[in-house]
Design a protein around this motif. Structure first.
Motif, PDB file in Angstrom:
ATOM      1  N   PHE A 151      46.394  12.835  38.969  1.00  0.00           N
ATOM      2  CA  PHE A 151      47.426  11.933  39.436  1.00  0.00           C
ATOM      3  C   PHE A 151      46.893  10.500  39.393  1.00  0.00           C
ATOM      4  CE2 PHE A 151      50.714  14.705  41.251  1.00  0.00           C
ATOM      5  CZ  PHE A 151      50.065  15.926  41.212  1.00  0.00           C
ATOM      6  N   LEU A 152      47.601   9.625  38.684  1.00  0.00           N
ATOM      7  CA  LEU A 152      47.223   8.223  38.581  1.00  0.00           C
ATOM      8  C   LEU A 152      48.358   7.367  39.120  1.00  0.00           C
ATOM      9  CD1 LEU A 152      45.850   8.304  34.916  1.00  0.00           C
ATOM     10  CD2 LEU A 152      44.521   8.482  37.028  1.00  0.00           C
ATOM     11  N   LEU A 153      48.016   6.323  39.846  1.00  0.00           N
ATOM     12  CA  LEU A 153      49.047   5.430  40.351  1.00  0.00           C
ATOM     13  C   LEU A 153      49.786   4.769  39.187  1.00  0.00           C
ATOM     14  CD1 LEU A 153      47.264   3.678  43.358  1.00  0.00           C
ATOM     15  CD2 LEU A 153      49.146   5.315  43.458  1.00  0.00           C
ATOM     16  N   ALA A 154      51.109   4.681  39.284  1.00  0.00           N
ATOM     17  CA  ALA A 154      51.935   4.041  38.264  1.00  0.00           C
ATOM     18  C   ALA A 154      52.685   2.883  38.914  1.00  0.00           C
ATOM     19  CB  ALA A 154      52.895   5.063  37.659  1.00  0.00           C
ATOM     20  N   GLU A 155      53.586   2.233  38.157  1.00  0.00           N
ATOM     21  CA  GLU A 155      54.318   1.106  38.722  1.00  0.00           C
ATOM     22  C   GLU A 155      55.745   1.051  38.201  1.00  0.00           C
ATOM     23  OE1 GLU A 155      53.006  -2.801  37.582  1.00  0.00           O
ATOM     24  OE2 GLU A 155      52.465  -2.172  35.553  1.00  0.00           O
ATOM     25  N   TRP A 156      56.606   0.407  38.968  1.00  0.00           N
ATOM     26  CA  TRP A 156      57.979   0.153  38.575  1.00  0.00           C
ATOM     27  C   TRP A 156      58.035  -1.148  37.787  1.00  0.00           C
ATOM     28  CZ3 TRP A 156      60.429   4.413  39.858  1.00  0.00           C
ATOM     29  CH2 TRP A 156      60.103   5.101  41.033  1.00  0.00           C
ATOM     30  N   LEU A 157      58.835  -1.171  36.718  1.00  0.00           N
ATOM     31  CA  LEU A 157      59.021  -2.380  35.932  1.00  0.00           C
ATOM     32  C   LEU A 157      60.456  -2.868  36.058  1.00  0.00           C
ATOM     33  CD1 LEU A 157      57.160  -1.615  32.563  1.00  0.00           C
ATOM     34  CD2 LEU A 157      56.237  -2.578  34.688  1.00  0.00           C
ATOM     35  N   GLU A 158      60.605  -4.174  36.166  1.00  0.00           N
ATOM     36  CA  GLU A 158      61.904  -4.827  36.212  1.00  0.00           C
ATOM     37  C   GLU A 158      62.138  -5.513  34.874  1.00  0.00           C
ATOM     38  OE1 GLU A 158      63.986  -8.645  38.474  1.00  0.00           O
ATOM     39  OE2 GLU A 158      61.963  -7.982  39.004  1.00  0.00           O
ATOM     40  N   SER A 159      63.017  -4.925  34.034  1.00  0.00           N
ATOM     41  CA  SER A 159      63.282  -5.445  32.687  1.00  0.00           C
ATOM     42  C   SER A 159      61.981  -5.667  31.916  1.00  0.00           C
ATOM     43  CB  SER A 159      64.093  -6.742  32.777  1.00  0.00           C
ATOM     44  OG  SER A 159      65.342  -6.510  33.402  1.00  0.00           O
ATOM     45  N   GLY A 160      61.068  -4.682  32.021  1.00  0.00           N
ATOM     46  CA  GLY A 160      59.819  -4.705  31.275  1.00  0.00           C
ATOM     47  C   GLY A 160      58.665  -5.394  31.953  1.00  0.00           C
ATOM     48  N   THR A 161      58.872  -5.999  33.113  1.00  0.00           N
ATOM     49  CA  THR A 161      57.824  -6.726  33.822  1.00  0.00           C
ATOM     50  C   THR A 161      57.542  -6.067  35.161  1.00  0.00           C
ATOM     51  OG1 THR A 161      58.528  -8.802  32.805  1.00  0.00           O
ATOM     52  CG2 THR A 161      57.138  -8.966  34.764  1.00  0.00           C
ATOM     53  N   GLY A 162      56.272  -6.000  35.539  1.00  0.00           N
ATOM     54  CA  GLY A 162      55.914  -5.387  36.805  1.00  0.00           C
ATOM     55  C   GLY A 162      56.593  -6.060  37.982  1.00  0.00           C
ATOM     56  N   ILE A 163      57.085  -5.262  38.918  1.00  0.00           N
ATOM     57  CA  ILE A 163      57.769  -5.790  40.091  1.00  0.00           C
ATOM     58  C   ILE A 163      56.767  -6.465  41.014  1.00  0.00           C
ATOM     59  CG2 ILE A 163      58.995  -5.093  42.193  1.00  0.00           C
ATOM     60  CD1 ILE A 163      60.368  -2.941  40.548  1.00  0.00           C
ATOM     61  N   THR A 164      57.097  -7.662  41.459  1.00  0.00           N
ATOM     62  CA  THR A 164      56.216  -8.416  42.355  1.00  0.00           C
ATOM     63  C   THR A 164      56.818  -8.616  43.742  1.00  0.00           C
ATOM     64  OG1 THR A 164      57.107 -10.508  41.525  1.00  0.00           O
ATOM     65  CG2 THR A 164      55.132  -9.638  40.436  1.00  0.00           C
ATOM     66  N   ALA A 165      58.075  -8.245  43.922  1.00  0.00           N
ATOM     67  CA  ALA A 165      58.732  -8.358  45.225  1.00  0.00           C
ATOM     68  C   ALA A 165      59.674  -7.174  45.396  1.00  0.00           C
ATOM     69  CB  ALA A 165      59.506  -9.671  45.321  1.00  0.00           C
ATOM     70  N   THR A 166      60.056  -6.897  46.621  1.00  0.00           N
ATOM     71  CA  THR A 166      60.946  -5.763  46.857  1.00  0.00           C
ATOM     72  C   THR A 166      62.327  -6.004  46.250  1.00  0.00           C
ATOM     73  OG1 THR A 166      61.619  -6.674  48.999  1.00  0.00           O
ATOM     74  CG2 THR A 166      59.784  -5.127  48.982  1.00  0.00           C
ATOM     75  N   LEU A 167      62.907  -4.951  45.700  1.00  0.00           N
ATOM     76  CA  LEU A 167      64.226  -5.008  45.089  1.00  0.00           C
ATOM     77  C   LEU A 167      65.122  -3.938  45.704  1.00  0.00           C
ATOM     78  CD1 LEU A 167      63.276  -5.265  41.285  1.00  0.00           C
ATOM     79  CD2 LEU A 167      63.959  -7.144  42.804  1.00  0.00           C
ATOM     80  N   LEU A 168      66.360  -4.309  45.986  1.00  0.00           N
ATOM     81  CA  LEU A 168      67.327  -3.340  46.482  1.00  0.00           C
ATOM     82  C   LEU A 168      67.687  -2.380  45.354  1.00  0.00           C
ATOM     83  CD1 LEU A 168      69.320  -2.421  48.719  1.00  0.00           C
ATOM     84  CD2 LEU A 168      70.976  -4.012  47.713  1.00  0.00           C
ATOM     85  N   ALA A 169      67.666  -1.098  45.640  1.00  0.00           N
ATOM     86  CA  ALA A 169      68.002  -0.080  44.641  1.00  0.00           C
ATOM     87  C   ALA A 169      68.930   0.957  45.258  1.00  0.00           C
ATOM     88  CB  ALA A 169      66.730   0.592  44.121  1.00  0.00           C
ATOM     89  N   GLU A 170      69.727   1.570  44.420  1.00  0.00           N
ATOM     90  CA  GLU A 170      70.598   2.638  44.899  1.00  0.00           C
ATOM     91  C   GLU A 170      70.915   3.574  43.745  1.00  0.00           C
ATOM     92  OE1 GLU A 170      75.096   0.989  44.398  1.00  0.00           O
ATOM     93  OE2 GLU A 170      74.105   0.574  46.306  1.00  0.00           O
ATOM     94  N   GLY A 171      71.562   4.658  44.064  1.00  0.00           N
ATOM     95  CA  GLY A 171      71.936   5.603  43.026  1.00  0.00           C
ATOM     96  C   GLY A 171      72.746   6.742  43.590  1.00  0.00           C
ATOM     97  N   ALA A 172      73.262   7.543  42.700  1.00  0.00           N
ATOM     98  CA  ALA A 172      74.059   8.692  43.112  1.00  0.00           C
ATOM     99  C   ALA A 172      73.557   9.936  42.400  1.00  0.00           C
ATOM    100  CB  ALA A 172      75.540   8.460  42.794  1.00  0.00           C
ATOM    101  N   GLY A 173      73.701  11.062  43.043  1.00  0.00           N
ATOM    102  CA  GLY A 173      73.250  12.300  42.429  1.00  0.00           C
ATOM    103  C   GLY A 173      73.680  13.488  43.257  1.00  0.00           C
ATOM    104  N   GLU A 174      73.196  14.648  42.903  1.00  0.00           N
ATOM    105  CA  GLU A 174      73.532  15.859  43.647  1.00  0.00           C
ATOM    106  C   GLU A 174      72.302  16.738  43.765  1.00  0.00           C
ATOM    107  OE1 GLU A 174      76.682  17.599  41.393  1.00  0.00           O
ATOM    108  OE2 GLU A 174      75.324  18.573  39.970  1.00  0.00           O
ATOM    109  N   ILE A 175      72.269  17.506  44.836  1.00  0.00           N
ATOM    110  CA  ILE A 175      71.128  18.378  45.077  1.00  0.00           C
ATOM    111  C   ILE A 175      71.607  19.709  45.640  1.00  0.00           C
ATOM    112  CG2 ILE A 175      70.683  17.568  47.440  1.00  0.00           C
ATOM    113  CD1 ILE A 175      67.650  17.757  46.673  1.00  0.00           C
ATOM    114  N   GLY A 176      70.969  20.786  45.184  1.00  0.00           N
ATOM    115  CA  GLY A 176      71.264  22.117  45.694  1.00  0.00           C
ATOM    116  C   GLY A 176      70.220  22.520  46.717  1.00  0.00           C
ATOM    117  N   LEU A 177      70.660  23.011  47.851  1.00  0.00           N
ATOM    118  CA  LEU A 177      69.777  23.442  48.937  1.00  0.00           C
ATOM    119  C   LEU A 177      69.935  24.941  49.125  1.00  0.00           C
ATOM    120  CD1 LEU A 177      70.797  20.673  51.511  1.00  0.00           C
ATOM    121  CD2 LEU A 177      68.997  20.548  49.779  1.00  0.00           C
ATOM    122  N   GLY A 178      68.825  25.649  49.195  1.00  0.00           N
ATOM    123  CA  GLY A 178      68.906  27.099  49.327  1.00  0.00           C
ATOM    124  C   GLY A 178      67.917  27.661  50.321  1.00  0.00           C
TER     125      GLY A 178
END
Length: 230
Positions: A30-57
């Motif tokens: 396991f190696l630490l990775a990073e988030w990129l903002e339009s190809g550039t490493g993120i230097t400040a916090t960014l608001l993010a959101e999304g939608a999806g579905e999950i099955g619970l059993g």
């Protein structure tokens, strides 16, 4: 539902080091990775959101619980691959209560014996970190949930028609992350959890390692192209 992110830099970094040290004893790396903002490493916090579905059993008192929930998550992402889930919403935008069996819940569909299922997230906010998971010649981006600010990530599920409920939690969980032209796909599955060397969630009633999670989602940041990078 999916992963949606906010940053707790110092605490998340400490958690990340602990998780990576713990699991590196296996054949995986396991190696630490990073988030990129339009190809550039993120230097400040960014608001993010999304939608999806999950099955619970799980199987509870002889009742097979198999529910599918759809929703939206919100939070932030930040430097050094760190992130944090802060709250969940219904598809209509209603905030889901962070206290199980209380207040607004996700209304889910049932393909098992759990009639009129309701689901709440518990233990929010959830800290996570992005890593590159290498298994021999294969490599995957993965988001490891490494803990919370004082509690364990999980969910509460209630079968309204049967009057039964259970709380399931997992101190560590993993989501597979894949770059696409539009942003990031996220996938939760039992096989990927096992590949990462992690265990299924524990349920208060159903028992140890009784919970199964299978889900798909999409992570995005408004106005930018979000990607994962080594």
């Amino acid at each position: 539902m999916k992963k949606f992110y906010v940053l707790g830099l110092t605490l998340a970094a400490v958690c990340a080091i602990g998780v990576i040290s713990a699991v590196s004893a296996s054949a995986l790396t396991f190696l630490l990775a990073e988030w990129l903002e339009s190809g550039t490493g993120i230097t400040a916090t960014l608001l993010a959101e999304g939608a999806g579905e999950i099955g619970l059993g799980e199987t509870l008192d002889g009742v097979h619980i198999d529910v599918l929930c759809s929703g939206v998550g919100v939070g932030f992402i930040g430097p050094d691959g760190t992130d944090e889930i802060t709250e969940g919403l219904s598809l209509s935008g209603e905030k889901i209560s962070s206290v199980g069996l209380t207040g607004s819940a996700l209304t889910c569909t049932n393909s098992g014996d759990c009639g009129e299922p309701l689901v709440w997230s518990v233990g929010l906010p959830w800290l996570s970190v992005l890593v590159l998971m290498e298994d021999g010649t294969e490599a995957f981006f993965a988001d490891l949930t490494t803990g919370t600010k004082g509690s364990t990530p999980g969910y509460e599920v209630e079968c309204m028609s049967l009057g039964i409920a259970d709380t399931c939690t997992a101190p560590e969980s993993v989501v597979k992350i894949e770059n696409t032209a539009e942003g990031l796909d996220a996938e939760t599955s039992v096989p990927f959890t096992e590949l990462a060397g992690l265990k299924r969630g524990n349920c208060e009633v159903a028992g140890t390692e009784a919970a199964t999670l299978e889900g798909l989602g999409f992570i995005s940041v408004l106005g930018v192209t979000l990607t994962a990078s080594e």
